[in-house]
Design an enzyme around this catalytic site. Structure first.
Site, PDB file in Angstrom:
ATOM      1  N   ASP A 173       1.168  -1.518  -0.480  1.00  0.00           N
ATOM      2  CA  ASP A 173       0.112  -0.271   0.196  1.00  0.00           C
ATOM      3  C   ASP A 173       0.932   1.488  -0.174  1.00  0.00           C
ATOM      4  OD1 ASP A 173      -1.646  -1.817   0.975  1.00  0.00           O
ATOM      5  OD2 ASP A 173      -3.029  -0.932   2.232  1.00  0.00           O
ATOM      6  N   HIS A 175      -1.202   4.837  -0.496  1.00  0.00           N
ATOM      7  CA  HIS A 175      -2.322   5.262  -0.052  1.00  0.00           C
ATOM      8  C   HIS A 175      -1.623   7.128  -0.206  1.00  0.00           C
ATOM      9  CE1 HIS A 175      -4.919   2.868   1.267  1.00  0.00           C
ATOM     10  NE2 HIS A 175      -4.281   2.277   2.000  1.00  0.00           N
ATOM     11  N   ASP A 202      -3.840  -0.347  -3.421  1.00  0.00           N
ATOM     12  CA  ASP A 202      -3.810   0.189  -2.553  1.00  0.00           C
ATOM     13  C   ASP A 202      -2.944   1.816  -2.922  1.00  0.00           C
ATOM     14  OD1 ASP A 202      -5.673  -0.461  -1.676  1.00  0.00           O
ATOM     15  OD2 ASP A 202      -5.194  -0.478   0.763  1.00  0.00           O
ATOM     16  N   ASP A 205      -5.946   6.867  -2.797  1.00  0.00           N
ATOM     17  CA  ASP A 205      -6.737   7.101  -1.208  1.00  0.00           C
ATOM     18  C   ASP A 205      -5.734   7.826   0.140  1.00  0.00           C
ATOM     19  OD1 ASP A 205      -9.408   7.287  -2.033  1.00  0.00           O
ATOM     20  OD2 ASP A 205      -9.821   5.664  -1.168  1.00  0.00           O
ATOM     21  N   ARG A 206      -5.903   8.377   0.869  1.00  0.00           N
ATOM     22  CA  ARG A 206      -6.215   8.767   2.663  1.00  0.00           C
ATOM     23  C   ARG A 206      -4.908   9.507   2.328  1.00  0.00           C
ATOM     24  NH1 ARG A 206      -8.269   5.019   5.643  1.00  0.00           N
ATOM     25  NH2 ARG A 206      -8.594   3.095   4.761  1.00  0.00           N
ATOM     26  N   ASN A 234      -7.968  -3.399  -2.445  1.00  0.00           N
ATOM     27  CA  ASN A 234      -9.463  -2.881  -2.687  1.00  0.00           C
ATOM     28  C   ASN A 234      -9.929  -1.197  -2.607  1.00  0.00           C
ATOM     29  OD1 ASN A 234      -7.281  -2.110   0.216  1.00  0.00           O
ATOM     30  ND2 ASN A 234     -10.014  -2.385   1.383  1.00  0.00           N
ATOM     31  N   HIS A 235      -9.115  -0.202  -2.341  1.00  0.00           N
ATOM     32  CA  HIS A 235      -8.735   0.697  -3.137  1.00  0.00           C
ATOM     33  C   HIS A 235      -9.245   1.503  -4.853  1.00  0.00           C
ATOM     34  CE1 HIS A 235      -9.235   3.263   1.585  1.00  0.00           C
ATOM     35  NE2 HIS A 235      -8.680   1.714   1.381  1.00  0.00           N
ATOM     36  N   HIS A 286      -3.778  -8.827  -3.370  1.00  0.00           N
ATOM     37  CA  HIS A 286      -3.795  -7.279  -2.604  1.00  0.00           C
ATOM     38  C   HIS A 286      -3.885  -7.712  -1.105  1.00  0.00           C
ATOM     39  CE1 HIS A 286      -3.877  -3.515  -0.574  1.00  0.00           C
ATOM     40  NE2 HIS A 286      -5.279  -2.930   0.321  1.00  0.00           N
ATOM     41  N   ARG A 365     -13.435  -5.615   9.305  1.00  0.00           N
ATOM     42  CA  ARG A 365     -13.564  -4.899   7.652  1.00  0.00           C
ATOM     43  C   ARG A 365     -15.105  -5.163   7.514  1.00  0.00           C
ATOM     44  NH1 ARG A 365      -8.314  -3.216   5.584  1.00  0.00           N
ATOM     45  NH2 ARG A 365      -7.032  -4.844   6.080  1.00  0.00           N
ATOM     46  N   HIS A 392      -2.333  -5.082   2.397  1.00  0.00           N
ATOM     47  CA  HIS A 392      -3.604  -4.212   2.956  1.00  0.00           C
ATOM     48  C   HIS A 392      -3.143  -3.862   4.680  1.00  0.00           C
ATOM     49  CE1 HIS A 392      -7.961  -4.065   3.122  1.00  0.00           C
ATOM     50  NE2 HIS A 392      -8.261  -5.725   2.817  1.00  0.00           N
ATOM     51  N   ASP A 570     -25.919  14.185 -13.123  1.00  0.00           N
ATOM     52  CA  ASP A 570     -25.710  14.495 -13.958  1.00  0.00           C
ATOM     53  C   ASP A 570     -23.830  15.564 -12.847  1.00  0.00           C
ATOM     54  OD1 ASP A 570     -26.622  16.489 -11.635  1.00  0.00           O
ATOM     55  OD2 ASP A 570     -27.883  17.553 -13.482  1.00  0.00           O
ATOM     56  N   SER A 572     -23.648  17.656 -11.000  1.00  0.00           N
ATOM     57  CA  SER A 572     -23.746  19.055 -10.880  1.00  0.00           C
ATOM     58  C   SER A 572     -23.671  19.684  -9.660  1.00  0.00           C
ATOM     59  CB  SER A 572     -25.427  19.385 -11.101  1.00  0.00           C
ATOM     60  OG  SER A 572     -26.011  18.694  -9.836  1.00  0.00           O
ATOM     61  N   ASP A 608     -31.598  24.831   1.654  1.00  0.00           N
ATOM     62  CA  ASP A 608     -31.937  25.148   0.389  1.00  0.00           C
ATOM     63  C   ASP A 608     -31.335  26.956   0.404  1.00  0.00           C
ATOM     64  OD1 ASP A 608     -32.428  25.603  -2.326  1.00  0.00           O
ATOM     65  OD2 ASP A 608     -34.607  25.553  -1.902  1.00  0.00           O
ATOM     66  N   ASP A 612     -34.073  27.708  -4.331  1.00  0.00           N
ATOM     67  CA  ASP A 612     -33.930  27.233  -5.763  1.00  0.00           C
ATOM     68  C   ASP A 612     -35.261  25.911  -5.494  1.00  0.00           C
ATOM     69  OD1 ASP A 612     -32.153  26.237  -5.530  1.00  0.00           O
ATOM     70  OD2 ASP A 612     -31.340  26.681  -6.835  1.00  0.00           O
ATOM     71  N   SER A 614     -33.589  23.060  -4.829  1.00  0.00           N
ATOM     72  CA  SER A 614     -32.703  22.178  -4.612  1.00  0.00           C
ATOM     73  C   SER A 614     -31.073  22.077  -3.597  1.00  0.00           C
ATOM     74  CB  SER A 614     -31.481  22.387  -6.111  1.00  0.00           C
ATOM     75  OG  SER A 614     -31.475  23.587  -6.360  1.00  0.00           O
ATOM     76  N   GLU A 619     -21.057  21.172   0.290  1.00  0.00           N
ATOM     77  CA  GLU A 619     -21.362  22.265   0.273  1.00  0.00           C
ATOM     78  C   GLU A 619     -21.913  21.897   2.423  1.00  0.00           C
ATOM     79  OE1 GLU A 619     -19.345  24.815   1.161  1.00  0.00           O
ATOM     80  OE2 GLU A 619     -18.466  23.596  -1.126  1.00  0.00           O
TER      81      GLU A 619
END
Lengths: 643, 161
Positions: A173, A175, A202, A205-206, A234-235, A286, A365, A392, A570, A572, A608, A612, A614, A619
């Protein structure tokens, strides 16, 4: 005379020996106490890491559940279904053309690659990354496309041979820890036809440099396709990346082209080989083995159908779902692996060796299994393999040998949990020699820091994440404490407190020794249980929200983020109020969370912000974090690509 | 029901303490630890046996045919006795200071790095290279390349608390 002289000298040397023994003895005691504290901190990190992984794995049940309910309720929204189960890959040629259209401006001062790639490009890339340059998205996409083409031609299990005087280096790994990879290259040399490497999954990530590591490895693969092997870990899973940081890294570094990169990346992952065999006798994968591990099946299954551990194949006899899926997939034949095939892959990517005999589910796990020495012996002898190299699991020394020398764990990310938490290692395999291990630890300072300083750092951050865990379960903890505190004194015995902590947090930790860091105790040794919460609280993005709702949102924030990202077809970053409510209802039911619908409605309306209809969920969820009162603020120093 | 005697209470307390210390090293949660870690466990429980005494203690808790692992079942009663009898008590500060003074035969108030390394790796129960390096990293003042042992002892005691 001479006689008495020598006896004085004897006395003197006896005294010296005694003095030396006292000092050694005292120092060994001091060192042991620190080592125990260090281990204890590592136990906290590991328990929380695995508890979190369990949460991640539970998402797969949720997705199946959601598929059945949500999709039906929403008139089998084809987009959603495609996103979840179908082939979401559009025509590759279009994408490649798209890559060509992205211009690299003259003002770009990062590394520039020249196709077809050569050794020179590996060096250019590394030099650029050392200067913290960000690779232009044009090159990122081009490398991903080229790598995909090469990977597609490779078998599931790739074979590689040692040459008489040429060792093969196996790394575990990484990472996203670029400094570790660079240190390995510095000590061991860059990949070339003289220095073959196997990277055992791996990569990402991290750490904060996952994209850089991935680019170096893929470019090296393109230059030396015969001498470099990349196993899937697995990552290397797009839904794991959503939780563990790589998705965020890409979106921060490549704001405009991030989505496109993620799309191609998902394909690259599915084409990574799942195992490597050296000289027909050393098996490298792995995670590990299970009782049913079938190398012949692993050789022939269609590995690119393995999209994510969180998307298990739906039972094919379930007519409705199968119908929808075949309709969406629009292809002849199945678009997913069979249950059995899927489990075979999960087992080799997720399992851990244990000293107990047999094969049983990997409870901590939540995926793969634990396998004993008998399983190792049986599977290895069945396929005439000498031993297994797997990664791993983080090991304090970077590597560990178990199962009578038949299983080697190699882990290459030093300081995985925190600075000083563990060493990294790689292993070199020669045709005529026993495996040779090389250990290292990345450090910023030139001289090693004293042990107690290192331990204090690790301990401090372990306690910190533990407190975050506690505050996310505050309501339940307080309820349990009060239940046992019959006299309403605000105090509990140490044992009772430890039991309550264990039962609510479901973490098996040495609570009694940890109590020093977590709670105050009065002069009789009683625990003042509310004192844990004095210096931590969850920051509420919305003032009026109820604290139990806030805790729930905080606790499940990573799960919710992934779920929202999956529905947000989408990309967005927005979902409608209606989608939010539907999803929340399903989530509540599935996870057995007790929160009032009215409260959630109120919260949704407040979320919201511009009214609007959505919600910007990324955030929103980002706003939840734990505030430690006595902290100085961390400055985030992430670089972004200027687009 | 007879009230628990003080000995029984003490035993119960020690049991909990020992189990917790053991569990930190019991990676597979199967009530066993690697024999190489048993010294750390014993010492982390506040005991300061010498290497020789430790060796004897390990022999007592090991299986008849050593497996490389120690079981809690065997370790618990032996360790409880050790704690009850208050064997291998920690070394008091003044004894430690005196030991440094013996090595500092010229009574200068310090030992040079070379002297410390020589005594610790050649006399008594010699340090491994790792132990030596770790001790040096905190003990040696880089400017004078020596150990002011009085300050060092005070600092070590404060660090731990």
């Amino acid at each position: 005379m001479g006689c008495s002289c020598s006896s004085v000298a004897d006395d003197g040397s006896k005294q010296v020996i005694r003095a030396a023994t006292i000092i050694q003895n005292w120092y060994r005691g001091y060192r042991a106490r620190l080592k125990a504290r260090q281990r204890c901190a590592l136990t906290i990190f590991r328990s929380i890491e695995y508890a979190d992984e369990q949460g991640q794995m539970q998402l797969s049940n949720f997705f199946s559940f959601m598929f059945e309910n949500y999709a039906k309720a929403r008139e089998k929204d084809p987009n959603l279904v495609t996103q979840l189960f179908g082939s979401s890959f559009p025509d590759t040629y279009e994408e490649e053309d798209y890559t060509k259209m992205i211009n690299v401006p003259d003002s770009y001062n990062g590394p520039r690659l020249q196709f077809p790639l050569t050794f020179n490009d590996i060096e250019i890339l590394i030099e650029g990354f050392k200067e913290q340059k960000i690779l232009h998205p044009h090159y990122v996409l081009a490398v991903l496309h080229e790598a995909k083409k090469v990977l597609m031609k490779m078998p599931n299990v790739s074979h590689i041979r040692t040459l008489p005087y040429n060792e093969i280096t196996v790394c575990g790994d990484l990472h996203g820890k670029l400094e570790d990879l660079l240190l390995i290259f510095y000590k061991n040399g860059l990949p070339s036809d003289d220095i073959p490497y196997v990277f055992n999954g791996d990569f990402v990530d991290r750490g904060k440099n996952s994209i850089e590591i991935l680019m170096i490895l893929l470019v090296s693969l393109l230059v030396y396709p015969k001498d470099l092997r990349l196993n899937r870990g697995n990552h290397e899973d797009i839904l794991m990346n959503m939780r563990y940081g790589f998705t965020k890294e890409i979106m921060q570094k490549y704001k405009l082209y991030g989505r496109e990169i993620l799309k191609v990346l998902e394909e690259v992952y599915t084409w990574l080989p799942i195992a490597t065999i050296i000289d027909n006798e050393i098996l490298i994968m792995h995670g590990g083995l299970s009782m049913s591990t079938d190398l012949n099946l692993l050789h022939r299954l269609e590995r690119h159908k393995m999209k994510s551990v969180l998307m298990p194949p739906v039972q094919s006899d379930e007519d409705t779902t199968a119908d929808v899926r075949s309709k969406i997939g629009g292809q002849k034949g199945k678009t997913t692996l069979s249950q059995h095939e899927w489990k075979q892959v999960i087992d080799i990517l997720w399992s851990d060796p244990r000293s107990k005999r047999g094969c049983y589910p990997n409870k901590s796990r939540g995926g793969g299994c634990y396998f004993g020495p008998d399983v190792t012996a049986k599977i290895l002898s069945k396929y005439q393999m000498k031993f297994l190299i797997r990664s791993h699991e983080c090991k304090p020394d970077g590597y560990e040998i178990c199962h009578d020398g038949k299983v080697i764990t190699v882990f290459s990310a030093s300081n995985y949990y925190e600075e000083g938490s563990n060493r990294g290692a790689y292993v070199k395999l020669g045709r005529y020699s026993a495996p040779r291990f090389f250990q290292y630890q990345v450090t910023n300072s030139t001289c090693p820091r004293p042990l107690h300083q290192r331990v204090s750092t690790i301990e401090g951050s372990a306690i910190r994440i533990l407190k975050e865990r506690m505050v996310s379960r505050k309501t339940d903890l307080v309820r349990t404490f009060e239940l046992h505190d019959c006299s309403k004194s605000g105090k509990l015995s140490l044992s009772q407190w430890a039991l309550s902590m264990e039962s609510v947090l479901e973490l098996n930790l040495p609570w009694r020794s940890l109590s020093v860091h977590l709670v105050n105790r009065d002069k009789d040794g009683k625990v003042e249980y509310m004192s844990s919460f004095q210096d931590v609280q969850i920051k509420k993005p919305v003032k009026e929200a109820h604290s139990s709702l806030i805790e729930t949102l905080y606790r499940y924030r990573s799960d919710l983020q992934i779920i929202f990202n999956v529905i947000d077809t989408d990309h967005s970053g927005l979902i409608s109020m209606e989608e939010f409510r539907d999803m929340w209802k399903l989530f509540k039911t599935h996870y057995g969370v007790h929160v009032d619908d009215i409260q959630v409605d109120e919260l949704a309306n407040q979320m919201d912000l511009n009214k609007d209809g959505s919600i910007d969920f990324n955030e929103f969820l980002k706003a939840f974090h734990v505030v430690h009162k006595f902290d100085t603020l961390h400055k985030s120093d992430t670089l972004a690509f200027q687009e | 029901m007879a009230p628990a005697t003080s000995r029984e209470t003490a035993v119960a307390e020690f049991h909990k303490k020992i189990k917790e210390a053991f569990e930190v090293f019991d990676h597979e949660s199967n009530n066993t630890v690697d024999v190489r870690e048993i010294g750390t466990i014993i010492r982390s429980l506040g005991c300061c046996p010498s290497e020789g005494e430790l060796h004897d203690l390990i022999a007592e808790v090991e299986e008849e045919e050593p497996t490389g692992y120690i079981r809690l079942e065997k370790f618990l009663p032996v360790m409880t006795e050790v704690l009850l009898e208050r064997r291998y008590r920690p070394i008091p500060e003044d004894v430690l200071l005196h030991a440094f003074e013996v090595l500092d035969s010229a009574k200068r108030g310090f030992l040079t790095k070379e002297e410390l390394v020589k005594y610790m790796t050649e006399e008594g129960e010699p340090f491994s290279q790792e132990e030596m390096e770790e001790m040096l990293s905190a003990a040696i003042d880089p400017e004078s390349n020596s150990i002011q042992y009085k300050d060092y002892i005070t600092m070590m005691v404060i660090d731990e608390n």
